[in-house]
Design a protein around this motif. Sequence first.
Motif, PDB file in Angstrom:
ATOM      1  N   LEU A 162      40.479  -2.620 -47.636  1.00  0.00           N
ATOM      2  CA  LEU A 162      41.420  -2.628 -46.510  1.00  0.00           C
ATOM      3  C   LEU A 162      41.657  -4.020 -45.932  1.00  0.00           C
ATOM      4  O   LEU A 162      42.509  -4.205 -45.063  1.00  0.00           O
ATOM      5  CB  LEU A 162      40.910  -1.707 -45.385  1.00  0.00           C
ATOM      6  CG  LEU A 162      40.932  -0.208 -45.700  1.00  0.00           C
ATOM      7  CD1 LEU A 162      40.204   0.568 -44.612  1.00  0.00           C
ATOM      8  CD2 LEU A 162      42.379   0.281 -45.823  1.00  0.00           C
ATOM      9  N   LYS A 215      45.292  -5.429 -46.110  1.00  0.00           N
ATOM     10  CA  LYS A 215      46.216  -4.688 -45.254  1.00  0.00           C
ATOM     11  C   LYS A 215      46.032  -5.076 -43.784  1.00  0.00           C
ATOM     12  O   LYS A 215      47.022  -5.255 -43.055  1.00  0.00           O
ATOM     13  CB  LYS A 215      45.970  -3.181 -45.431  1.00  0.00           C
ATOM     14  CG  LYS A 215      46.903  -2.293 -44.633  1.00  0.00           C
ATOM     15  CD  LYS A 215      48.355  -2.471 -45.058  1.00  0.00           C
ATOM     16  CE  LYS A 215      49.273  -1.498 -44.343  1.00  0.00           C
ATOM     17  NZ  LYS A 215      50.692  -1.711 -44.680  1.00  0.00           N
ATOM     18  N   SER A 239      47.538  -8.416 -43.112  1.00  0.00           N
ATOM     19  CA  SER A 239      48.999  -8.326 -43.010  1.00  0.00           C
ATOM     20  C   SER A 239      49.435  -7.774 -41.656  1.00  0.00           C
ATOM     21  O   SER A 239      50.403  -8.257 -41.060  1.00  0.00           O
ATOM     22  CB  SER A 239      49.553  -7.427 -44.124  1.00  0.00           C
ATOM     23  OG  SER A 239      49.310  -7.992 -45.388  1.00  0.00           O
ATOM     24  N   LEU A 240      48.728  -6.749 -41.183  1.00  0.00           N
ATOM     25  CA  LEU A 240      49.060  -6.175 -39.876  1.00  0.00           C
ATOM     26  C   LEU A 240      48.809  -7.176 -38.752  1.00  0.00           C
ATOM     27  O   LEU A 240      49.593  -7.260 -37.795  1.00  0.00           O
ATOM     28  CB  LEU A 240      48.249  -4.902 -39.636  1.00  0.00           C
ATOM     29  CG  LEU A 240      48.729  -3.657 -40.384  1.00  0.00           C
ATOM     30  CD1 LEU A 240      47.731  -2.525 -40.236  1.00  0.00           C
ATOM     31  CD2 LEU A 240      50.103  -3.220 -39.865  1.00  0.00           C
ATOM     32  N   ALA A 276      46.713   2.973 -41.267  1.00  0.00           N
ATOM     33  CA  ALA A 276      46.627   2.276 -42.550  1.00  0.00           C
ATOM     34  C   ALA A 276      45.299   2.559 -43.245  1.00  0.00           C
ATOM     35  O   ALA A 276      45.222   2.611 -44.476  1.00  0.00           O
ATOM     36  CB  ALA A 276      46.793   0.775 -42.344  1.00  0.00           C
TER      37      ALA A 276
END
Length: 210
Positions: free
Chosen positions: A147, A150, A153-154, A192
């Motif tokens: 994770l 991700k 990116s968030l 996510a």
Amino acid sequence: MSNESGYRTVSAPASAQLEEKRSRFIAQIMPVKTESEAVDFINKVKSENRKARHNVYAYLLRERNISRYSDDGEPQGTGGVPVLETLKGAELVDVCVVVTRYFGGVLLGTGGLVRAYSGACRLAVEAADVMIMKRCSKFTVRCGYNLYGKIQSLAEEFGAKIVSEDFSDAVKLCIIVESGSSRKFEEKITNAANGRLELEEIVDLYENFA
């Protein structure tokens, strides 16, 4: 700027000077959080400049919305007030400025003094590193390695700051997000991960987003 969403201050001491008709005006700016810190700074500058004719000062504090100033022997309203108004014009808080004057033998008049003191203060503000402190939430995230990308990116999507990373049995991140985005960020990061993470939040912090 000082309101519920954030405020402006300086990160470190700075100084500047100008000369007006042989008088030297040396302005020093210092970040302070309390009146005692401001008074200590003022006294330090005075002790280092005992031969100076005047040590004019002003300070503004977020705590209890305190503002103080002194003309230190200059004609009333020609020293401390111009310094204070310059700080207000720059929308700074939690700062103290002392402007030391070494007299050059020529009287400046009230207008000249106002211009010199405000001008010296303005130069010190320009020399300082101004921080925009915004109200934030701090998230501590613990998740699997799959994770990590991700979440990175968030964080970028929300303009958040990853302030620490620890890679051991799991990924542990400390992420600071502006308060206005914190609920949406929490929702997106949880979705996510499909709930496969540990998340803790500390609210009402202030962080530099300059």
